[in-house]
Every structure is written in structure tokens, then in C-alpha cells.
Design a protein around this motif. Sequence first.
Motif, mmCIF file in Angstrom:
data_model
loop_
_atom_site.group_PDB
_atom_site.id
_atom_site.type_symbol
_atom_site.label_atom_id
_atom_site.label_comp_id
_atom_site.label_asym_id
_atom_site.label_seq_id
_atom_site.Cartn_x
_atom_site.Cartn_y
_atom_site.Cartn_z
ATOM 1 N N GLU A 14 0.827 -1.200 0.000
ATOM 2 C CA GLU A 14 0.000 0.000 0.000
ATOM 3 C C GLU A 14 0.871 1.263 0.000
ATOM 4 N N ALA A 15 1.933 1.276 0.801
ATOM 5 C CA ALA A 15 2.838 2.427 0.843
ATOM 6 C C ALA A 15 3.534 2.619 -0.505
ATOM 7 N N TYR A 18 1.017 4.011 -2.966
ATOM 8 C CA TYR A 18 0.770 5.428 -2.685
ATOM 9 C C TYR A 18 1.859 6.282 -3.317
ATOM 10 N N GLU A 19 3.101 5.866 -3.143
ATOM 11 C CA GLU A 19 4.231 6.611 -3.710
ATOM 12 C C GLU A 19 4.147 6.653 -5.232
ATOM 13 N N TYR A 21 1.445 6.385 -7.048
ATOM 14 C CA TYR A 21 0.296 7.221 -7.391
ATOM 15 C C TYR A 21 0.672 8.698 -7.313
ATOM 16 N N GLN A 22 1.366 9.080 -6.251
ATOM 17 C CA GLN A 22 1.786 10.476 -6.113
ATOM 18 C C GLN A 22 2.740 10.884 -7.238
ATOM 19 N N GLY A 45 -3.945 4.861 -9.693
ATOM 20 C CA GLY A 45 -4.880 5.256 -8.631
ATOM 21 C C GLY A 45 -5.825 4.127 -8.270
ATOM 22 N N TYR A 48 -3.810 1.554 -6.336
ATOM 23 C CA TYR A 48 -3.541 2.041 -4.981
ATOM 24 C C TYR A 48 -4.782 1.910 -4.103
ATOM 25 N N ASN A 49 -5.912 2.407 -4.591
ATOM 26 C CA ASN A 49 -7.134 2.358 -3.787
ATOM 27 C C ASN A 49 -7.608 0.938 -3.547
ATOM 28 N N SER A 52 -6.120 -1.400 -0.586
ATOM 29 C CA SER A 52 -6.577 -1.314 0.808
ATOM 30 C C SER A 52 -7.974 -1.898 1.006
ATOM 31 N N ASP A 62 -13.869 5.661 -4.422
ATOM 32 C CA ASP A 62 -12.473 5.681 -4.847
ATOM 33 C C ASP A 62 -12.357 6.287 -6.239
ATOM 34 N N ASP A 69 -8.486 13.876 -7.928
ATOM 35 C CA ASP A 69 -7.028 14.018 -7.884
ATOM 36 C C ASP A 69 -6.478 14.355 -9.269
#
Length: 76
Positions: A14-15, A18-19, A21-22, A45, A48-49, A52, A62, A69
Amino acid sequence: MKNIYFKNLNEEVEADMYEKYQQALLKLSQNPKDTLLRQQALAIGRMYNSSSRPNHMPTVYDETAIANDIHAACSQ
């Protein structure tokens, strides 16, 4: 022990997502008219969503958050 391992693994995935996705949103913000970057940000995205979610599927909420975003990244 097995549940702890998978919990930690899921948190790491997940981390990492997230990275990614950013980073995708940042690239898109630098070139907002690039449709390929838009598609990549959308796909990342969703991954990533969904990472979780218990069923690993993004929800309607989501999808809305991802669209917001992307819209924000493309605004100048």
C-alpha cells in the motif's frame, strides 16, 4: 505469525502504491494535456485504492477521489 507477515506485506504494498500514485499525479501536473499520463494516473490510482480494500476492487467513492485528484493535477 502468518497474519502478521501478510499484514506487514500489505502495508508495504500500500505504501509503495501510494508513492507510485503520487509520482503519477506529479508527472501529470507537469504535462496535463498528456492523455497517456492521465491513463497511467487512473490505472495506478485504481491499484492504490484497491490495495486497501478486502476484495481488492475500488469503490465508486475511490473512482470519484481518483477523478478529483486527476482534475486537481491538471488544473493550472
